[in-house]
Design a protein around this motif. Structure first.
Motif, short mmCIF file in Angstrom:
data_model
loop_
_atom_site.label_atom_id
_atom_site.label_comp_id
_atom_site.label_asym_id
_atom_site.label_seq_id
_atom_site.Cartn_x
_atom_site.Cartn_y
_atom_site.Cartn_z
N SER A 56 -4.14 -1.99 24.39
CA SER A 56 -4.23 -0.53 24.45
C SER A 56 -2.93 0.16 24.04
O SER A 56 -2.98 1.22 23.42
CB SER A 56 -4.67 -0.07 25.84
OG SER A 56 -3.72 -0.45 26.81
N LYS A 89 -8.46 -0.49 15.13
CA LYS A 89 -8.52 0.66 16.06
C LYS A 89 -9.87 1.36 15.96
O LYS A 89 -10.41 1.81 16.98
CB LYS A 89 -7.38 1.63 15.78
CG LYS A 89 -6.02 1.07 16.14
CD LYS A 89 -4.92 2.09 15.87
CE LYS A 89 -3.56 1.54 16.24
NZ LYS A 89 -2.50 2.56 16.14
N TRP A 102 -2.95 0.27 20.39
CA TRP A 102 -4.01 1.19 19.93
C TRP A 102 -3.50 2.63 19.98
O TRP A 102 -3.77 3.42 19.09
CB TRP A 102 -5.25 1.03 20.80
CG TRP A 102 -6.49 1.62 20.19
CD1 TRP A 102 -7.37 1.00 19.39
CD2 TRP A 102 -6.98 2.96 20.37
NE1 TRP A 102 -8.39 1.85 19.03
CE2 TRP A 102 -8.16 3.07 19.61
CE3 TRP A 102 -6.53 4.08 21.07
CZ2 TRP A 102 -8.92 4.24 19.55
CZ3 TRP A 102 -7.28 5.24 21.00
CH2 TRP A 102 -8.44 5.32 20.26
#
Length: 157
Positions: free
Chosen positions: A75, A123, A78
């Motif tokens: 994350s 992504k 991302w």
């Protein structure tokens, strides 16, 4: 094999979203698989009984802890401005760019593409992060993305 035209794919927007549009030359390599073929792929490669990663049975390879060597955060990468996959994933998956990969959201929703396209646009694929599993054709390495922002690095056995 025939594919669902991307224009007819229910989640097309994740590849055409104005904040992260995928260029046309890569869009043509993002191939949603029709439900019947997706189900067959899922049964052969993920689970014979379970329709999604949340409900895997104890006999499915992905539910066995011994098939997963590590778990890392995805994350943070991302959210970052840089487009690269986390280094730990790239270290785990040492495939040629032309390897066919299957990004398996669930039994009836699988996308086929090339490793190079997935690496560039990972992504976009993870706009939906509800337990998708990435596998490569004739490859043992696997990735299992979790909604908590981590990805398991492992091997299909």
């Amino acid at each position: 094999m025939s594919y669902i035209p991307l224009d007819e794919y229910q989640r097309k927007w994740i590849f055409t979203h104005q904040s992260m549009p995928v260029p046309e030359e890569d869009l043509v390599q993002i191939k949603p698989i029709p439900q019947q073929r997706a189900a067959q792929l899922w049964i052969e490669n993920i689970s014979k009984q379970s329709p999604d990663a949340e409900r895997l049975s104890s006999s499915d390879w992905a539910s066995k802890a011994s098939n997963w060597q590590d778990e890392v955060d995805w994350s943070g990468a991302w959210e970052a401005d840089e487009p690269e996959l986390p280094q730990a994933i790239l270290d785990h998956i040492d495939w040629q760019d032309d390897v066919t990969v299957y990004f398996c959201y669930e039994k009836y929703n699988i996308i086929e593409t090339k490793w190079s396209v997935f690496k560039k646009h990972w992504k976009n694929f993870l706009f939906f992060d509800d337990g998708p599993i990435l596998i490569g054709r004739r490859r043992s390495e696997a990735l299992w993305f979790n909604t908590n922002g981590t990805v398991k690095l492992g091997h299909r056995m």
